[in-house]
Design an enzyme around this catalytic site. Sequence first.
Site, PDB file in Angstrom:
ATOM      1  N   ASP A 154      34.999  43.422  31.570  1.00  0.00           N
ATOM      2  CA  ASP A 154      35.092  43.123  33.063  1.00  0.00           C
ATOM      3  C   ASP A 154      35.568  41.498  33.117  1.00  0.00           C
ATOM      4  O   ASP A 154      35.372  40.955  34.037  1.00  0.00           O
ATOM      5  CB  ASP A 154      34.105  43.146  33.884  1.00  0.00           C
ATOM      6  CG  ASP A 154      33.302  44.532  33.912  1.00  0.00           C
ATOM      7  OD1 ASP A 154      34.280  45.523  34.032  1.00  0.00           O
ATOM      8  OD2 ASP A 154      32.080  44.870  33.681  1.00  0.00           O
ATOM      9  N   HIS A 206      40.373  48.325  35.356  1.00  0.00           N
ATOM     10  CA  HIS A 206      40.916  47.127  35.588  1.00  0.00           C
ATOM     11  C   HIS A 206      41.773  47.319  36.927  1.00  0.00           C
ATOM     12  O   HIS A 206      42.429  48.211  37.348  1.00  0.00           O
ATOM     13  CB  HIS A 206      41.846  46.816  34.421  1.00  0.00           C
ATOM     14  CG  HIS A 206      42.857  47.391  34.002  1.00  0.00           C
ATOM     15  ND1 HIS A 206      42.580  48.450  32.807  1.00  0.00           N
ATOM     16  CD2 HIS A 206      44.248  47.994  34.477  1.00  0.00           C
ATOM     17  CE1 HIS A 206      43.722  49.099  32.906  1.00  0.00           C
ATOM     18  NE2 HIS A 206      44.480  48.906  33.590  1.00  0.00           N
TER      19      HIS A 206
END
Length: 437
Positions: free
Chosen positions: A13, A41
């Site tokens: 992340d 993403h």
Amino acid sequence: MANVVVIGAQWGDEGKGKITDLLSRSADVVVRYQGGVNAGHTIVVDGRVLKLHLIPSGILYPDTTCLIGSGTVVDPKVMLGELDMLISNGIDISGLQLASTAHITMPYHRLLDLAMEKQRGERKIGTTGRGIGPTYADKSQRSGIRVLDLLDEARLRDRLEGPLSEKNQLLETIYGEKPLDPEEIIREYLAYGKRLAPHVVDCTRAIHEAASDRKNILFEGAQGTLLDLDHGTYPYVTSSNPVSGGACIGAGVGPTLIDRVIGVAKAYTTRVGEGPFPTELSGSLNDQLCDRGGEFGTTTGRRRRCGWFDGVIGRYAVQVNGLDCLAITKLDVLDEMDKIQVSVAYELDGERIDYFPSCSEDFARCKPIFETLPGWQCSTAECRRLEDLPAPAMDYLRFLADLMDVPIAIVSLGASRDQTIVVEDPIHGPKRALLSA
């Protein structure tokens, strides 16, 4: 020509999607080399928010070939959903290629993933429940289904018979679940294979042909270094190898083909799910980082755990991946902080250490040793050059570069493409970066 690996230098992340999207402008081929739909993403293009889990970010560039490599595990239903979403947004998907030898996540993998996590109780590891671990387990046990099996009914039936019988027995007798119908699975997955067939290629041959033509190849990792199966915070890890060495295995290339490795790290640290996290914050500071940073998982929607930047795991990521430079993301999230802390070492059982312990129980006992830096308390979101940044922000970046002993090539100040300071083009520029201690 330059062949570049982009990896996450923390627990995933980190903003790899945006960085890969930026670098894809200079790449001819983008290769996703490991992981599956457990990764996610988010890319913002012309005000549109696009969320991808499996398809490489480079798909947004019509002249870029995007290859999902042999080291990935593919959930065809999710992948086709992503393709349909891209088509509905007017994005050309003709450049997408899928390795014939990538393994397939089957319905029983998802069921077993959820059932096993439930059975762990308080010892749960924080799986996304997408069937990734069981898919990789079958791959290791040599009982997996591959993309090429979906293209031939006889082969699919032959490959599925033994594993499905075994999985149905597990589901019924151990976990109390209903057995799966083999004919339903065969019909469903042959249909997936028919839709995917135009994109299926020999992964290794495709990459080496591109390399022979001296094309720029970008290798895109999923998750992050501290989630690596062999080098992360085991057992709180993923089931593949996100580190740079995983690019060679998952794409089918030798290490001499790699010219540079870029690590992506947030200006602070986050983690999803279970496992030790020495710099984790609580209370209002945690809430402030989470809210300002939009720290909710793309894949699971889970609220991320937030903490200060951890230089110890940062240095470890530099070593494990052989990082040449860094991309620091979400610097703008710290804009309102009056002071910022960075972990420079740990205290473990009364002793100062400056390394990452390989034992998770030891890591859980580590207490961060912080250095405190002044905040800048003004917006950086509109900065487009290094000299536009407030002096304390520049000092903070230099501190990180010095702490990790690696220069910074890119600074991200928001989700949009233009909210970026590119200190050096990591693909076309010389092998150096301008922002260092």
